[in-house]
Design a protein around this motif. Structure first.
Motif, PDB file in Angstrom:
ATOM      1  N   UNK A  38       5.745  11.720  -1.140  1.00 12.96           N
ATOM      2  CA  UNK A  38       5.916  11.502  -2.266  1.00 12.96           C
ATOM      3  C   UNK A  38       5.858   9.999  -2.607  1.00 12.96           C
ATOM      4  N   UNK A  39       7.280   9.471  -1.928  1.00 13.78           N
ATOM      5  CA  UNK A  39       7.520   8.008  -2.367  1.00 13.78           C
ATOM      6  C   UNK A  39       6.126   7.312  -1.516  1.00 13.78           C
ATOM      7  N   UNK A  40       5.918   6.919  -0.588  1.00 13.54           N
ATOM      8  CA  UNK A  40       4.930   6.362  -0.488  1.00 13.54           C
ATOM      9  C   UNK A  40       3.790   6.625  -1.589  1.00 13.54           C
ATOM     10  N   UNK A  41       3.039   7.317  -1.765  1.00 15.93           N
ATOM     11  CA  UNK A  41       1.997   7.683  -2.727  1.00 15.93           C
ATOM     12  C   UNK A  41       2.065   7.197  -4.315  1.00 15.93           C
ATOM     13  N   UNK A  42       4.029   7.106  -4.289  1.00 16.95           N
ATOM     14  CA  UNK A  42       4.349   6.922  -6.265  1.00 16.95           C
ATOM     15  C   UNK A  42       4.168   5.577  -5.797  1.00 16.95           C
ATOM     16  N   UNK A  43       4.887   4.839  -4.711  1.00 15.00           N
ATOM     17  CA  UNK A  43       4.402   2.900  -4.616  1.00 15.00           C
ATOM     18  C   UNK A  43       3.479   2.487  -4.483  1.00 15.00           C
ATOM     19  N   UNK A  44       2.087   3.377  -3.726  1.00 17.25           N
ATOM     20  CA  UNK A  44       0.786   2.567  -3.747  1.00 17.25           C
ATOM     21  C   UNK A  44       0.274   3.109  -5.901  1.00 17.25           C
ATOM     22  N   UNK A  45       1.053   3.689  -6.448  1.00 13.37           N
ATOM     23  CA  UNK A  45       0.438   3.907  -7.599  1.00 13.37           C
ATOM     24  C   UNK A  45       1.544   2.838  -8.618  1.00 13.37           C
ATOM     25  N   UNK A  46       2.624   1.949  -8.241  1.00 16.05           N
ATOM     26  CA  UNK A  46       3.310   1.778  -9.070  1.00 16.05           C
ATOM     27  C   UNK A  46       2.077   0.141  -9.903  1.00 16.05           C
ATOM     28  N   UNK A  47       1.934  -0.118 -11.419  1.00 12.13           N
ATOM     29  CA  UNK A  47       1.758  -0.952 -11.261  1.00 12.13           C
ATOM     30  C   UNK A  47       2.109  -2.132 -10.930  1.00 12.13           C
ATOM     31  N   UNK A  48       1.059  -3.510 -10.694  1.00 13.06           N
ATOM     32  CA  UNK A  48       1.278  -4.751  -9.810  1.00 13.06           C
ATOM     33  C   UNK A  48       1.992  -5.695 -10.848  1.00 13.06           C
ATOM     34  N   UNK A  49       2.191  -5.645 -11.768  1.00 15.41           N
ATOM     35  CA  UNK A  49       3.149  -6.577 -12.351  1.00 15.41           C
ATOM     36  C   UNK A  49       4.784  -5.755 -12.984  1.00 15.41           C
ATOM     37  N   UNK A  50       5.421  -4.683 -11.251  1.00 18.78           N
ATOM     38  CA  UNK A  50       6.351  -4.547 -11.915  1.00 18.78           C
ATOM     39  C   UNK A  50       6.749  -4.212 -12.792  1.00 18.78           C
ATOM     40  N   UNK A  51       5.689  -3.123 -13.555  1.00 21.80           N
ATOM     41  CA  UNK A  51       7.015  -2.930 -15.321  1.00 21.80           C
ATOM     42  C   UNK A  51       7.166  -1.181 -14.685  1.00 21.80           C
ATOM     43  N   UNK A  52       6.758  -0.839 -13.669  1.00 22.49           N
ATOM     44  CA  UNK A  52       6.674   0.326 -13.241  1.00 22.49           C
ATOM     45  C   UNK A  52       8.295   0.626 -12.564  1.00 22.49           C
ATOM     46  N   UNK A  53       8.932   1.510 -12.089  1.00 26.05           N
ATOM     47  CA  UNK A  53      10.157   1.046 -11.120  1.00 26.05           C
ATOM     48  C   UNK A  53      10.410   2.504 -10.578  1.00 26.05           C
ATOM     49  N   UNK A  54      11.009   2.465  -9.065  1.00 21.33           N
ATOM     50  CA  UNK A  54      10.763   3.507  -8.551  1.00 21.33           C
ATOM     51  C   UNK A  54      12.027   3.851  -7.785  1.00 21.33           C
ATOM     52  N   UNK A  55      12.891   4.860  -7.742  1.00 28.08           N
ATOM     53  CA  UNK A  55      13.809   4.929  -7.668  1.00 28.08           C
ATOM     54  C   UNK A  55      14.010   6.901  -6.632  1.00 28.08           C
ATOM     55  N   UNK A  56      13.809   6.497  -5.582  1.00 32.31           N
ATOM     56  CA  UNK A  56      14.341   6.958  -4.151  1.00 32.31           C
ATOM     57  C   UNK A  56      15.590   8.411  -4.192  1.00 32.31           C
ATOM     58  N   UNK A  92      14.114   4.657   4.898  1.00 32.55           N
ATOM     59  CA  UNK A  92      14.880   3.163   3.828  1.00 32.55           C
ATOM     60  C   UNK A  92      14.100   2.410   5.201  1.00 32.55           C
ATOM     61  N   UNK A  93      13.540   2.606   6.238  1.00 30.87           N
ATOM     62  CA  UNK A  93      13.218   2.152   7.118  1.00 30.87           C
ATOM     63  C   UNK A  93      11.444   1.467   7.737  1.00 30.87           C
ATOM     64  N   UNK A  94      11.273   3.066   6.321  1.00 29.55           N
ATOM     65  CA  UNK A  94       9.118   2.871   6.493  1.00 29.55           C
ATOM     66  C   UNK A  94       9.709   1.716   5.131  1.00 29.55           C
ATOM     67  N   UNK A 122       7.185  -2.191   3.311  1.00 33.46           N
ATOM     68  CA  UNK A 122       6.095  -2.624   2.415  1.00 33.46           C
ATOM     69  C   UNK A 122       6.422  -3.226   1.444  1.00 33.46           C
ATOM     70  N   UNK A 123       7.842  -4.516   1.701  1.00 22.36           N
ATOM     71  CA  UNK A 123       8.201  -4.970   1.598  1.00 22.36           C
ATOM     72  C   UNK A 123       8.338  -5.269  -0.311  1.00 22.36           C
ATOM     73  N   UNK A 124       8.243  -3.860  -0.798  1.00 23.27           N
ATOM     74  CA  UNK A 124       8.107  -3.573  -2.337  1.00 23.27           C
ATOM     75  C   UNK A 124       9.383  -3.911  -3.063  1.00 23.27           C
ATOM     76  N   UNK A 125      10.494  -5.650  -2.506  1.00 21.84           N
ATOM     77  CA  UNK A 125      11.272  -5.756  -3.519  1.00 21.84           C
ATOM     78  C   UNK A 125      11.809  -5.017  -4.165  1.00 21.84           C
ATOM     79  N   UNK A 126      12.282  -5.325  -5.434  1.00 15.45           N
ATOM     80  CA  UNK A 126      12.833  -4.396  -6.791  1.00 15.45           C
ATOM     81  C   UNK A 126      12.728  -3.121  -7.760  1.00 15.45           C
TER      82      UNK A 126
END
Length: 302
Positions: free
Chosen positions: A110-128, A140-142, A146-150
């Motif tokens: 689920x974390x990687x699926x949800x990350x892949x679906x985040x909109x690119x303008x950073x309006x969506x935030x994912x909390x795991x 944390x390592x995986x 992703x270089x997902x930033x904030x």
């Protein structure tokens, strides 16, 4: 307390309906402009090798994603092949995006699926959140790759408790407050059933307009039998639309009942389009994953 590892079950039939529902739900929510705070209370390791030691031990992907892909390949070769339903195609595309060589060696949690679906303008935030020490470290390592930033926050914390500080969610750039929460504990501890129901009740008090998704096993245990009923009651009391998707793949062909054979996804504040999309998808998924006797699927809704 920490014996459960999702790597043993990655890509099984429960993952298929869980992630099918998650993707279809988030796709609908993202049709609106406002940003979304997305929370995964029991995130796991995030990404799994289907040819690794853990998944090979149980081999549960054989009755899940592997079987589904095989059945779809066989169906597509027929002259009267029907198009794949929209929600199912979105799920298949997601799995394929992690396996560019065409072979299903990796399964995104689920974390990687949800990350892949985040909109690119950073309006969506994912909390795991993940409490298991080994899985938390792997997550944390995986995610670091992703270089997902904030856009992503990871914490080794109890997701049930940590969820409370995130609701109601902070307003987006447009001022709207929106949230989607996935709860899928292992239920290895019997008290998890009660915690899920209590957390949904608390969520509806803190942020009544959030969308809440709960995965649960269907097993011969009173707590498991009662959970969807309790979630239905909580939804009705709050006057929120709900949806309950269940899948039973049936007994093993040798007649044994070893391993999980049925599970469900309950959605509180379910999008109005979800029931039709999931029914169309399950008309393909249900028969594709069926084995032996006792197989069935259903999509109930308010």
């Amino acid at each position: 307390m920490f014996s459960y590892r999702h790597a043993f079950h990655a890509g099984n039939h429960a993952d298929v309906i869980k992630h099918l529902t998650v993707i279809a739900t988030l796709q609908h929510l993202q049709q609106k402009e406002g940003g979304i705070t997305i929370v995964d209370t029991h995130a796991g390791a995030g990404l799994y090798r289907l040819d690794g030691d853990y998944s090979e031990t149980g081999g549960e992907a054989k009755d899940g994603i592997f079987k589904l892909l095989s059945q779809l390949d066989a169906a597509s070769a027929k002259k009267d092949a029907k198009p794949i339903p929209e929600a199912l195609q979105a799920y298949l595309d997601m799995i394929a995006s992690f396996n560019p060589n065409g072979q299903a060696k990796f399964y995104p949690g689920s974390p990687f699926i949800l990350h892949a679906m985040l909109r690119k303008d950073a309006r969506d935030k994912l909390r795991l959140f993940e409490l298991h020490p080994t899985d938390s470290k792997a997550l944390a390592s995986n995610v670091a790759q992703l270089d997902a930033g904030r856009s992503i926050m990871i914490a080794r914390e109890d997701g049930f408790e940590s969820l409370k500080k995130l609701l109601p969610p902070p307003p987006s750039a447009t001022g709207s407050k929106r949230a989607m929460v996935l709860m899928d504990p292992s239920y290895e501890i019997k008290s998890d059933y009660g915690k899920v129901a209590a957390n949904i009740q608390d969520c509806l008090k803190r942020f009544a307009t959030g969308t809440y998704l709960v995965w649960y096993p269907i097993i011969a245990r009173p707590e498991a039998h009662d959970l969807p009923k309790r979630l239905r009651t909580l939804s009705n009391q709050s006057q929120k639309p709900w949806l309950n998707l269940t899948l039973s793949i049936g007994r093993n062909t040798d007649g044994s009942s070893a391993g999980l054979s049925a599970s469900g996804m309950f959605v509180v504040n379910a999008p109005f389009t979800l029931k039709d999309k999931l029914r169309e998808a399950m008309e393909v998924v249900g028969p594709a994953l069926a084995r032996g006797s006792g197989h069935s699927w259903a999509v109930e809704h308010s």
